[in-house]
Design an enzyme around this catalytic site. Structure first.
Site, PDB file in Angstrom:
ATOM      1  CB  CYS A  65      -3.545 -13.877   4.730  1.00 30.58           C
ATOM      2  SG  CYS A  65      -2.947 -12.357   3.968  1.00 30.58           S
ATOM      3  N   GLY A  66      -0.939 -14.305   5.880  1.00 30.78           N
ATOM      4  CA  GLY A  66       0.462 -14.207   6.288  1.00 30.78           C
ATOM      5  C   GLY A  66       0.926 -12.773   6.408  1.00 30.78           C
ATOM      6  CB  THR A  67       1.593 -10.211   3.977  1.00 28.21           C
ATOM      7  OG1 THR A  67       0.551 -10.463   3.020  1.00 28.21           O
ATOM      8  CG2 THR A  67       2.819 -11.031   3.613  1.00 28.21           C
ATOM      9  N   GLY A  68      -1.319 -10.093   5.464  1.00 35.40           N
ATOM     10  CA  GLY A  68      -2.502  -9.225   5.513  1.00 35.40           C
ATOM     11  C   GLY A  68      -2.827  -8.605   4.162  1.00 35.40           C
ATOM     12  CB  VAL A  69      -0.654  -7.747   1.301  1.00 39.96           C
ATOM     13  CG1 VAL A  69      -0.837  -7.109  -0.058  1.00 39.96           C
ATOM     14  CG2 VAL A  69       0.223  -6.869   2.185  1.00 39.96           C
ATOM     15  N   GLY A  70      -2.686 -10.024   0.828  1.00 39.40           N
ATOM     16  CA  GLY A  70      -3.515 -10.791  -0.118  1.00 39.40           C
ATOM     17  C   GLY A  70      -4.972 -10.776   0.274  1.00 39.40           C
ATOM     18  CG  HIS A  98      -9.969   9.959   8.446  1.00 40.58           C
ATOM     19  ND1 HIS A  98      -8.774  10.576   8.148  1.00 40.58           N
ATOM     20  CD2 HIS A  98     -10.360  10.471   9.645  1.00 40.58           C
ATOM     21  CE1 HIS A  98      -8.454  11.427   9.118  1.00 40.58           C
ATOM     22  NE2 HIS A  98      -9.401  11.373  10.049  1.00 40.58           N
ATOM     23  CG  ASN A  99     -10.317   5.450   5.103  1.00 43.25           C
ATOM     24  OD1 ASN A  99      -9.367   5.055   5.776  1.00 43.25           O
ATOM     25  ND2 ASN A  99     -10.233   6.510   4.317  1.00 43.25           N
ATOM     26  NE  ARG A 109       3.440 -17.262   7.030  1.00 45.01           N
ATOM     27  CZ  ARG A 109       3.093 -17.877   5.889  1.00 45.01           C
ATOM     28  NH1 ARG A 109       3.179 -17.231   4.742  1.00 45.01           N
ATOM     29  NH2 ARG A 109       2.678 -19.125   5.905  1.00 45.01           N
ATOM     30  NE  ARG A 133     -11.321  16.270   6.314  1.00 43.73           N
ATOM     31  CZ  ARG A 133     -11.542  16.277   7.627  1.00 43.73           C
ATOM     32  NH1 ARG A 133     -12.683  16.710   8.131  1.00 43.73           N
ATOM     33  NH2 ARG A 133     -10.608  15.831   8.456  1.00 43.73           N
ATOM     34  NE  ARG A 137     -11.516  14.085   1.035  1.00 47.35           N
ATOM     35  CZ  ARG A 137     -10.899  14.777   1.986  1.00 47.35           C
ATOM     36  NH1 ARG A 137     -10.601  14.206   3.151  1.00 47.35           N
ATOM     37  NH2 ARG A 137     -10.587  16.046   1.797  1.00 47.35           N
TER      38      ARG A 137
HETATM   39  C1  RB5 Z   1       0.414 -17.841   2.250  1.00 50.15           C
HETATM   40  O1  RB5 Z   1       1.616 -18.518   2.244  1.00 50.15           O
HETATM   41  C2  RB5 Z   1       0.612 -16.354   2.038  1.00 50.15           C
HETATM   42  O2  RB5 Z   1       0.941 -16.111   0.705  1.00 50.15           O
HETATM   43  C3  RB5 Z   1      -0.640 -15.614   2.420  1.00 50.15           C
HETATM   44  O3  RB5 Z   1      -0.944 -15.885   3.739  1.00 50.15           O
HETATM   45  C4  RB5 Z   1      -0.569 -14.104   2.327  1.00 50.15           C
HETATM   46  O4  RB5 Z   1       0.551 -13.610   2.965  1.00 50.15           O
HETATM   47  C5  RB5 Z   1      -0.750 -13.524   0.997  1.00 50.15           C
HETATM   48  O5  RB5 Z   1      -0.846 -12.288   0.832  1.00 50.15           O
END
Ligand code: RB5
Length: 149
Positions: A65-70, A98-99, A109, A133, A137
């Protein structure tokens, strides 16, 4: 090896570059993401890839996604999914060793195209270590997922 890939609207272009690279290197790739730039919610993008992994229709997943986080948060809500969000190849390699991570996530982005390809390469060419180990885990994580810890 069969690889699933998914993405939201922020990552369609990067997704195509990665698919091309993988296919040129002989991997079978299944595309579960959006191909356009119209807003596409990252949790929606995560669902078909995670279901395909749960059903063993693909071996490993890539979620962007944009950050990879969501999208990594959304993937990690699915049973049996261990998604790692990272921005460099060392973490991608270590999360396999490991995981036993089955999804790699990064941000379109955040990382450039070549770095993204390096991350993917590190992830898909590394095997889980099977060291005691790490097995223990991962089982603890599974127990948390199943409300047994
Ligand atoms: C979309 O604009 C953005 O929020 C999504 O791609 C992502 O970065 C969320 O974590």
């Amino acid at each position: 090896m069969k690889i699933g890939i998914t993405n939201d609207h922020a990552a369609a272009q990067l997704k195509f570059s990665i698919m091309k690279e993988l296919e040129e290197n002989g991997y079978e790739v299944v595309n579960y993401g959006t191909d356009g730039t119209q807003a596409f919610d990252y949790p929606e993008a995560a669902i078909p890839l995670c279901k395909a992994l749960q059903n063993k229709e693909v071996d490993l997943g890539i979620a962007i996604c944009g950050t990879g986080v969501g999208i990594s948060i959304a993937c990690n809500k699915h049973k049996g999914i261990r998604a790692c969000c990272c921005s460099e190849p060392a973490s991608a390699r270590l999360t396999r060793e490991h995981n036993d991570a089955n999804v790699i996530c990064f941000g379109a982005r955040i990382v450039g195209e070549e770095l993204a390809k390096d991350i993917v390469r590190a992830f898909i060419t590394t095997e889980f270590s099977h060291e005691e180990r790490h097995v223990r885990r991962i089982q603890m994580v599974t127990d948390i997922e199943n409300d047994q810890l």
